[in-house]
Motif scaffolding. Structure first.
Motif, PDB file in Angstrom:
ATOM      1  N   SER A   3      -7.728   1.362  -5.603  1.00  0.00           N
ATOM      2  CA  SER A   3      -7.407  -0.026  -5.996  1.00  0.00           C
ATOM      3  C   SER A   3      -8.417  -1.187  -6.027  1.00  0.00           C
ATOM      4  O   SER A   3      -9.520  -0.768  -5.208  1.00  0.00           O
ATOM      5  CB  SER A   3      -6.313  -0.578  -5.164  1.00  0.00           C
ATOM      6  N   GLU A  25      -3.088  -3.235  -7.451  1.00  0.00           N
ATOM      7  CA  GLU A  25      -2.344  -1.910  -7.928  1.00  0.00           C
ATOM      8  C   GLU A  25      -3.035  -0.849  -7.482  1.00  0.00           C
ATOM      9  O   GLU A  25      -4.477  -0.606  -7.875  1.00  0.00           O
ATOM     10  CB  GLU A  25      -2.206  -2.139  -9.427  1.00  0.00           C
ATOM     11  N   HIS A  42       6.367  -1.244  -6.792  1.00  0.00           N
ATOM     12  CA  HIS A  42       6.033  -0.370  -7.807  1.00  0.00           C
ATOM     13  C   HIS A  42       6.786   0.816  -8.026  1.00  0.00           C
ATOM     14  O   HIS A  42       7.835   1.207  -7.162  1.00  0.00           O
ATOM     15  CB  HIS A  42       4.797   0.732  -7.259  1.00  0.00           C
ATOM     16  N   LEU A  79       6.845   4.745  -9.312  1.00  0.00           N
ATOM     17  CA  LEU A  79       5.758   5.757  -9.506  1.00  0.00           C
ATOM     18  C   LEU A  79       6.813   7.082 -10.242  1.00  0.00           C
ATOM     19  O   LEU A  79       7.879   7.107 -10.003  1.00  0.00           O
ATOM     20  CB  LEU A  79       5.178   6.092  -8.226  1.00  0.00           C
ATOM     21  N   SER A  97       1.657   5.780 -12.153  1.00  0.00           N
ATOM     22  CA  SER A  97       2.274   4.631 -11.694  1.00  0.00           C
ATOM     23  C   SER A  97       2.685   4.080 -13.407  1.00  0.00           C
ATOM     24  O   SER A  97       2.432   3.898 -13.973  1.00  0.00           O
ATOM     25  CB  SER A  97       1.094   3.560 -11.369  1.00  0.00           C
ATOM     26  N   MET A 107       4.173  -2.077 -11.964  1.00  0.00           N
ATOM     27  CA  MET A 107       4.019  -2.760 -10.665  1.00  0.00           C
ATOM     28  C   MET A 107       4.666  -4.174 -11.006  1.00  0.00           C
ATOM     29  O   MET A 107       4.460  -4.924 -12.082  1.00  0.00           O
ATOM     30  CB  MET A 107       2.619  -3.214 -10.442  1.00  0.00           C
TER      31      MET A 107
END
Lengths: 116, 109
Positions: free
Chosen positions: A97, A104, B33, B35, B45, B48
């Motif tokens: 990240s 994120e 998040h 996933l 991912s 978000m």
């Protein structure tokens, strides 16, 4: 999203040997990298957090002398499983990240470790 | 009680069905998040979120901060959507993720 690679994708080793797993952020500079472990049919368990140029912060119960983490650059972190034993067999996943990307986390594809 | 709860744990759907997976959390968060983990293990991912709604293709994610709840919707589901879907939150302070147990989705053709 950003790309994170791991190498190797799988490894089989003998008990007592050490294994190094690499995690690379390919298209951005990762200020923080995370190492996770996942047992079959379970969720990810955070092992440690590493910031570039400083020592990793390990989660409770994770042996820092057994799982050595090095984050030498903004694109590379390594996890070394020292003196591996069969109970270390697991799926290891890293993520990277950056505060520039709103923190994120982008995950690597994982490394499956089997210790015989 | 876990800080992040997902439901259902397992979900089997027929191809083409509309699917919803729910996530509730009990802590203050800075982001949530969604996933996706395929059988091979790699994690992608999907979203978000810190507020509102996001859409990407057939996937839609919503979050209600007041109710501490998020949903992941899959429209026109397909067998290739079969995977484990994991909800994870960033606590309000710090950048560690807290994970839900995951929802195992199987879409049959």
């Amino acid at each position: 999203g950003a790309v994170v690679s791991q190498h190797p994708s799988w490894v089989i080793c003998k008990s007592g040997t050490s294994v190094k797993i690499e995690c690379r952020s390919l298209d951005f500079q990762a200020t923080t990298m995370f190492w996770y472990r996942q047992f079959p049919k379970q969720s990810l368990m955070l092992m440690a957090t590493s910031n570039e140029g400083s020592k990793a912060t390990y989660e409770q119960g994770v042996e820092k002398d057994k799982f050595l983490i090095n984050h030498a650059s903004l694109t590379l972190s390594t996890l070394t499983v020292t003196s591996a034993h069969p109970e270390d067999s697991s799926f290891y996943i890293c993520s990277a990240s950056s505060w520039r990307r709103y923190n994120e986390q982008f995950f690597g594809p994982g490394t499956r470790l089997t210790v015989l | 009680k876990n800080e992040v709860e997902q439901s259902p744990q397992n979900l089997t759907a027929q191809e083409g069905e509309f699917i919803t997976i729910n996530c509730s959390y009990s802590v203050g968060i800075s982001a949530l998040h969604w996933l996706q983990q395929h059988p091979g293990g790699g994690i992608v991912s999907l979203f978000m979120l810190s507020s509102g709604k996001k859409k990407h293709g057939r996937l839609i994610a919503t979050i209600n901060i007041q109710e501490k709840h998020s949903s992941l919707h899959i429209t026109a589901s397909h067998p290739r959507d079969s995977a484990v879907y994991i909800c994870a939150v960033n606590r309000e302070y710090g950048n560690k993720l807290v994970f839900g147990a995951g929802t195992i989705l199987r879409v049959k053709s």
